[in-house]
Design a protein around this motif. Sequence first.
Motif, PDB file in Angstrom:
ATOM      1  N   LYS A 188       2.041  -3.237  -5.010  1.00 45.21           N
ATOM      2  CA  LYS A 188       1.956  -3.605  -3.609  1.00 45.21           C
ATOM      3  C   LYS A 188       2.639  -2.516  -2.802  1.00 45.21           C
ATOM      4  CE  LYS A 188       3.786  -7.617  -4.886  1.00 45.21           C
ATOM      5  NZ  LYS A 188       4.350  -8.957  -4.835  1.00 45.21           N
ATOM      6  N   SER A 189       2.150  -2.298  -1.620  1.00 42.57           N
ATOM      7  CA  SER A 189       2.825  -1.330  -0.773  1.00 42.57           C
ATOM      8  C   SER A 189       2.712  -1.763   0.684  1.00 42.57           C
ATOM      9  CB  SER A 189       2.226   0.066  -0.978  1.00 42.57           C
ATOM     10  OG  SER A 189       3.093   1.030  -0.446  1.00 42.57           O
TER      11      SER A 189
ATOM     12  N   ALA B 131       7.946   2.667   0.124  1.00 40.63           N
ATOM     13  CA  ALA B 131       7.011   1.739   0.782  1.00 40.63           C
ATOM     14  C   ALA B 131       6.520   0.666  -0.184  1.00 40.63           C
ATOM     15  CB  ALA B 131       5.823   2.504   1.343  1.00 40.63           C
ATOM     16  N   LYS B 132       6.588   0.953  -1.482  1.00 37.47           N
ATOM     17  CA  LYS B 132       6.115  -0.029  -2.463  1.00 37.47           C
ATOM     18  C   LYS B 132       7.085  -1.193  -2.616  1.00 37.47           C
ATOM     19  CE  LYS B 132       3.660   3.526  -5.043  1.00 37.47           C
ATOM     20  NZ  LYS B 132       3.343   4.082  -6.360  1.00 37.47           N
ATOM     21  N   GLY B 133       8.302  -1.009  -2.121  1.00 36.46           N
ATOM     22  CA  GLY B 133       9.250  -2.107  -2.253  1.00 36.46           C
ATOM     23  C   GLY B 133       9.800  -2.599  -0.927  1.00 36.46           C
ATOM     24  N   ILE B 134       9.800  -1.722   0.053  1.00 36.71           N
ATOM     25  CA  ILE B 134      10.521  -2.035   1.290  1.00 36.71           C
ATOM     26  C   ILE B 134       9.540  -2.217   2.436  1.00 36.71           C
ATOM     27  CG2 ILE B 134      12.135  -1.081   2.972  1.00 36.71           C
ATOM     28  CD1 ILE B 134      13.684   0.092   0.641  1.00 36.71           C
TER      29      ILE B 134
END
Lengths: 1016, 199
Positions: A188-189, B131-134
């Motif tokens: 996910k991004s 961006a994949k986590g935040i």
Amino acid sequence: MSHASQAAPLARDADGAGESRPRAGQPARLASGGLVDRTSTLHFTFDGRSLAGHPGDTLASALIANGVRLVGRSFKYHRPRGIFTAGPEEPNALVEIGTGARRTPNTKATTVELFDGLQAVSQNRWPSLRVDALAINQLGGPFLAAGFYYKTFMWPAAFWEKVYEPLIRRAAGLGGASGLPDPDLYEKSHAFCDVLVIGSGPAGLAAALAAGRAGARVILCEDDFALGGKLLAERREIDGRPGAHWARAAEAELAAMPEVTILRRCQVFGTYDDGVYGALERVADHVAAPRPGQPRQRLWRIVARACVNAMGAVERSIAFGGNDRPGVMTASAVRTYVNRFGVAPGRAVAVFTATDDGWRTAADLAAAGIGVAAVIDPRSGVAPALRASVGGARVLTGARVCDVRGGADGVRALEILHDGRRERIVADTLAVSGGWNPQVALATHKGAKPRWSEALQSFVPDAMPQGMRVAGAANGEMTLAACLAAGAARGEEAAAACGFTAAPAPAPRADDEPCGLVALWHVAESRSKAFVDLQNDVTAADVDLAHREGFRSVEHLKRYTTLGMATDQGKTSNVLGHAMMAALTAGGTDTVDMGRVGTTMARPPHLPVAIGAFAGHHRGKHFKPTRLSAAQVWAEGAGATFVETGLWLRAQWYPRPGETDWLASVSREVRTVREAVGFCDVSTLGKIDIQGADAGAFLDRVYVNTVSTLPVGKARYGLMLREDGFALDDGTTARLGPEHYLMSTTTANAARVMQHLEFCHQVLWPDLDVAMVSVTEQWSQFSVAGPRARDVMARLFGASDVSDASLPYMGCRATRLGGAPARVFRLSFSGELAYEIAVPARFGAALAEALAEAVAAHGGCPYGTEALGVMRIEKGHVAGNELNGQTTGRDLGLGRMMSKKKDYVGRVMAERPALVAPERPSLVGVRPVDPSQRLRAGSHFLRLGAEASVGNDEGYLTSVAFSPSLGGWIGLGFLASGPDRLGERIRAYDPVRGGDVVVEVVSPVFIDPEGSRLHG
Amino acid sequence: MADLAPRAAFAGLLHASAPPEGGIPGLVVSARPERQLAIAIARKGKRAELAQRLRQATGLALPEGPHRTTAGRMTALGTGPRSWLVMEEGGEPGLADRLAEALSPLAAVSDQSDGYAVLRLTGAHVRDVLAKGIALDLHPRAFGPGSAAVTNCAHLGVTLWQIDEAPTFELAVFRSYAGSLAHWLGESAAEFGLGVAAE
């Protein structure tokens, strides 16, 4: 790509040898034209057959190139089906892609980008695609109409779940999941932009260019692998050059803009609150296997300040007999295959069109040298320019197709209704144009209703979600010139809404094309099955039946017939079905009010999204995070067995060679602690640092007992309640300084207590001068317990530091351990002489190792949570099983702690009559009368001889343990008027596991009730 | 008692992966085990005085809101309405004690040097990986070296701040989550290659 070169003669099939056969093995590939790379060949298989295609092909175009017409079997009737569209709206051509664990069912051949080594298999057929045993279902048509299974399989009722449903599910349905663990990564991004542009057709490209040139941060999402949308499929010109060339130039300009991000193979599937969009990027679906580390798919959460929705429109069919035969396609799909992919869907193509647009297909076929069998238009008058455009093909106006003749191979002939008579026309392919449906889903996901457009005979978006603008065909702006103009305008507006001003740019030029149409939904004279929803096998007769049986609202029609409920969500069928229902409800009059009939509610996802993409990296044991204490690494080395407690992993016991089961290990650990010494990692308990002039007052308000009277250097046990008077948590609080306290909480409630304290401070008593912060993670903490605990402590700290005088029971002190700062507490949960040592977490593993050595030297061992639990039950200490949200301080036997001199959270509500009634179950201990019997937590208490009924229920057993000290099972529980019934015999009744044990009610403190061991 | 040997939170948890197409890794990570951290919470009504005292004692300006200030080896991050994460790189041990003394009685100070595990992240794809986590916009127009955020990364509570425009970011997570964060980082950076640098 020049127009002249596209007008090549049609390739002949395998037996038509000669100069005109341009590509071996691809009989329907045109000699030139289109956007495929004929210099490179890709090999793939379909149902095991080796076939070839080119880069730029979809699986569908490559199948057509190879002359494959039969691609699948339908959902209910197992009718032969082919390729119906050239895009993501495809209802028919669903296949399984890949093998083994990578097998993906229900994949639309029209969106699968061809790659070398692709393996595709047809689905929902047995024994083979050509000979499908269940095709016999077609003959049962009258019994298989809408709702048939509810009517037919009603008796006996028990048969539904066991017999009928599995049978129906096997017969109907689509592809199967592999059933194996998915070997690929999904992730996910998050993305942020000023302007999100959805779709890269003429409107989308114009919008992205306008917003990008203005300097806005732009994300352009395109579902296809190539940018350009319809420009790739049409012979239209922009600024005097082919549309695909203009698209390529626009793409190059966008790619050069640093603030523009282009996401290809990325479908926006949902509109959510506050400008949030969901999108799925198929990162590696177009290769046999992802590169190492590369995700197969990526789920994007895109936050956009503004959005230009340029999703375009989907061409719809017309309901007439046999309109599902392989070879019946939408007119736009036919010309897409010719123009974009350079393949001929047929050699004698008839066009049945209620729109001016359909004539363009005939014109493009003629230009490509493909035979046009006839152009059939229900309108009586057609503009001369249209007639002229089709190159002398036969034109039938005022005519309709009522039936298609053909078999599994597809269309062979058409029955035409013309001038009041039927005529047979030979054709192998039928291109159908019933009109265009703007893709309103993304504009209506937030609940807005689309508006009916008389001009378009379809729904168009009306009220917009926050920040969204719709441009081009998605907004009913159907001509190329209108798309380009609208795209540029909405792009500029969207950028301006984000504070970016567009520089003036010359508008791209394109001529408007005719786009007239007449509403034609159903050819009533059809004699064979006329399909509305191809994927769910919903026919015109089903819509008729739903009307007769009263399911007339479009939402009822949907549920009753399953119209639009398939994986394609009715993209080609919904409006058709709803208009047919509208006509039926209008009673045959022409005054059909589609605006009033409306259309069904669209919900995300607009296109299917694999569950794996939503899970991302959070699969298997990574489903949730794992918290590890600093001493985990030591405990692993010591061979511990671990247990999940919330997110934490804790050492449960430390098995030794020769111990055959957990009970042997746990009992040995308990005996060792009771007889010598042991140590246990208690780092997971919550620790909250509380400071301030009002810290004591604050604690007095959250605990039932008084804390502020605690001297510096001492600790006290406390209980806190929720507002409703039930127990929230317990633990000890130590006073480290005049204005400095350290609270401990249970492991399970650490975060909840922190939240509670912050709520109390910020909302209830902001006037108090108090500051609090979690220091759980800062300190690694160990309990050292047992008669030899002081010896162990002396070994670490020196004898004088841990004498009873310098560190009395419930004392605490800051000290040092070697070079490290440390805190020692004299606290006991086990009932033994016990200490807790805290050091900064970086020293946790080393301290565990030092403690292991030190206790071993005194005959001790490490112990886990299970031994800890046994010992606290032996001592009657309550824990999570008792602090279960249904118990009060009194229930827990802690009534005397509840101060009468001060107010505290939960005090008033804890005084409710039912909560202070003496007969309320409260804490007791129980032991089986027969010591060999085992107790089970969850058993309910009954009086001896009383019937096992809810009315006779007197409480329940919360915690049980085998006590090695007592040589039998013991338990804690809540019993009505419990403390008054010591010595009474009752039943511990466990209907779930068949337990029924006579127990004696005893004091919950089984061991050392005087506490002499504590003071050692 | 002999000195206990310290063990870094990320010891054995960070694993390099090669960039799939060669070249330099898109993300380079290094742990910062020697960083000292303390949470300072302003006592009631003492915010202004605290700002003054902190500047005298350390040279740090007290950040307003979710921002970052620096002075020499010291950094302060705004982490809450009246709370700050104060950090010192490579100083004498005992930052929390020194701060507590210097700021008394204007702030409650708690040592968090072991409570948080800190990673430094840099490389061409650092924003793509984060961006994949935040779920925060880390574009230079929205987040820069003066920014800080208390947020979530792949369901883990984190504090994030930016060091420079290279760009280099730092990420603090509660120590017990170091393994879960490292797993997420390893999977998320794999497509770009992950380099593990010594501190």
